[in-house]
Every structure is written in structure tokens, then in C-alpha cells.
Design a protein around this motif. Structure first.
Motif, mmCIF file in Angstrom:
data_model
loop_
_atom_site.group_PDB
_atom_site.id
_atom_site.type_symbol
_atom_site.label_atom_id
_atom_site.label_comp_id
_atom_site.label_asym_id
_atom_site.label_seq_id
_atom_site.Cartn_x
_atom_site.Cartn_y
_atom_site.Cartn_z
ATOM 1 N N SER A 8 -26.582 -4.126 28.408
ATOM 2 C CA SER A 8 -27.034 -3.656 27.225
ATOM 3 C C SER A 8 -28.313 -3.762 26.622
ATOM 4 O O SER A 8 -29.154 -3.035 26.267
ATOM 5 N N ASN A 12 -31.379 -1.088 26.129
ATOM 6 C CA ASN A 12 -31.786 -1.101 24.922
ATOM 7 C C ASN A 12 -33.407 -1.199 25.249
ATOM 8 O O ASN A 12 -34.467 -0.591 24.616
ATOM 9 N N GLN A 60 -27.166 -2.880 20.627
ATOM 10 C CA GLN A 60 -27.005 -1.375 20.705
ATOM 11 C C GLN A 60 -28.320 -0.858 19.854
ATOM 12 O O GLN A 60 -28.795 -1.328 19.093
ATOM 13 N N SER A 62 -29.636 1.396 17.226
ATOM 14 C CA SER A 62 -28.965 1.862 15.919
ATOM 15 C C SER A 62 -29.648 3.081 15.495
ATOM 16 O O SER A 62 -29.007 4.073 14.970
#
Length: 271
Positions: A8, A12, A60, A62
Motif C-alpha cells: 500500500s 501511494n 491509502q 484519501s
């Protein structure tokens, strides 16, 4: 779990790199507004879980938030180049699809029919005015079209646009006639605007409906003729962000490599 947590982070960091690259690529685009990537963490646990044992499972994206701070103003000397010293947007309407969009790019030109357009056949919107230059109706806008001759048959010699947005046409017989007043638009939440490309936006439910107004009143700002607003991208700031995103990507890749080594060690112990 550490593999997916680091994965993740890699995703990102890749998104962040893409946003920064887009900003840098548009450092010279007139009216461009930079974007910033914002992240939020992810945790594994429910309401009944012990908060002292909550485990993070990565991050994550946003939001990718647009930054509408003013860019530098560049003097061009061309009367039809317009900049806004305030928070407003120009309203432009497509000549073919009749669709209205909004822009901070005031690089307008006049075509053979006298329409002021942005080069993509989108026409600048004005308020209609009377002979004294006073706005007749603030509920509707018209395409900016400059008559090539006045009522006496005198040909157009030039145009001028004041800070209050009043567009006037001058003719060879010495007369000056008002054409219209530039309509500006504001939004309650401009970060919710949808990007269309070519430094254009359209309204969404997040941005709220456009509120029309006139230059020189409230937050709309004044119109500056003979100037353009440059991109608000700061290359030095973007380069620092680029290095940070690269280091973040490398750190997550190293975490994946470390987790791989640990897994291999455990497998070797079992064998």
C-alpha cells in the motif's frame, strides 16, 4: 501482512510521484493549479478490539486536492489577455455544444466574427449593458462579440477592458461604445471542481453551484487586461516533494525485501 502493508505504501508513493510529475509538467501552463496528494492510515480492529493492540495495515490515498492559490501575473501587452486579481473564474461557453466551463486562463483572442474565445472555440461570457455601460440583466450571460462597425458604419479600431470588466469598442470615427461586462464566477468549495483539461473546470456536487458576479465586487476580484496568470507550481517545492516521494518508495521497497528475507529464514528453519 507486512507485504500488503508495504505494498500500500508503494502504491501511494507511486500516486504521489504521478501527481508531482503532473505538477512539474504544467509549470509553464497558463492558469494551471497544482494538486497535492493527501493520505490516511488504515488499521485492523473493531469496536470490541483492545485499542492497545490495534495493528496498522498501511495507508491509502484519501484525496488529491487542488490548490487554488494565485499564480504570478505576467504582463503580455495584449488587450485580450486577461488575468483575475481575486478568487473568481472566467465563464466560457462552447460554441458547438453550448456547455459552460470555468477557467483562470485568460488567453483570449478575437475571431473573424468578433467573438472572444479561448482557442478551443469556447466564448467568453459577458453581461449585457446599456449605452452607459450599466448591466441590464445579471441573471443571464451572452457571448462576447465585438461589432466590427458601429451604427454609423465606422470600422472597429480597437478594444479596451477596464478593471471592472467593462469591454468597450473604439471606432475610427472616434466613438467608443460599451459591448458588455465580463462575468466572473465563484464557488463555495473550488477544490471540489472537476478538471476538464486545458486549465478548465466544471462544477460538481462537491464544489456547489456557480455563483455569478461582476469584477470589482467582493471576492470575485478585478480583471487585469494585458496580463495572464501563470501556473502556481513552485518548482523548488515540487523537487523537494519528488525526493521525499522517492525516499518513501525506496523505504517501502526495503520493507518488502526485509519481509521476504524473514519469510525465507523461517522456511529454511522448517526444512
Amino acid at each position: 501482512m507486512s507485504f500488503y502493508t508495504s505494498l500500500s505504501g508503494l502504491r501511494n508513493a507511486q500516486t504521489d510521484l504521478g501527481v508531482i510529475a503532473h505538477n512539474i509538467a504544467n509549470a509553464e501552463t497558463t492558469g494551471f493549479k497544482k494538486s497535492d496528494t493527501e493520505f490516511s492510515d488504515l488499521v485492523a480492529g473493531g469496536r470490541s478490539a483492545d485499542p492497545r493492540l490495534t495493528v496498522g495495515i498501511g495507508a491509502q490515498v484519501s484525496s488529491i486536492k487542488q490548490n487554488f492559490k494565485l499564480g504570478a501575473t505576467e504582463q503580455t501587452g495584449s488587450t485580450t489577455d486577461l488575468a483575475i486579481n481575486g478568487d473568481g473564474f472566467f465563464a466560457i461557453r462552447g460554441a458547438e455544444n453550448n456547455k459552460t466551463a470555468f477557467t483562470r486562463n485568460g488567453a483570449f483572442a478575437v475571431d473573424g466574427q468578433g467573438f472572444m474565445h479561448d482557442g478551443f472555440n469556447n466564448r467568453l461570457q459577458l453581461y449585457a449593458v446599456d449605452a452607459n455601460g450599466d448591466v441590464i440583466d445579471t441573471t443571464t450571460t451572452i457571448d462576447a462579440q465585438i461589432p466590427q462597425a458601429n451604427g454609423a458604419g465606422a470600422e472597429l479600431s480597437g478594444i479596451s477592458i477596464g478593471k471592472n470588466g467593462l469591454l468597450s469598442a473604439s471606432y475610427v470615427d472616434g466613438s467608443v461604445e460599451p459591448v458588455g461586462r465580463v462575468a466572473l464566477v465563484s464557488f463555495i468549495a473550488p477544490t471540489g471542481l472537476r478538471q476538464l483539461g486545458n486549465s478548465q473546470w466544471e462544477s460538481t456536487g462537491l464544489s456547489g453551484d456557480p455563483t455569478y458576479g461582476m469584477p470589482g465586487i467582493g471576492r470575485y476580484g478585478n480583471v487585469l487586461s494585458g496580463a495572464l496568470e501563470r501556473s502556481n507550481v513552485d518548482l523548488a517545492e515540487e523537487m523537494v516533494g519528488l525526493i521525499t516521494a522517492q525516499r518513501n518508495f525506496q523505504a517501502n521497497a526495503k520493507a518488502v525485501d526485509t519481509a521476504t528475507q524473514l519469510s525465507q529464514t523461517i522456511l529454511n528453519l522448517r526444512s
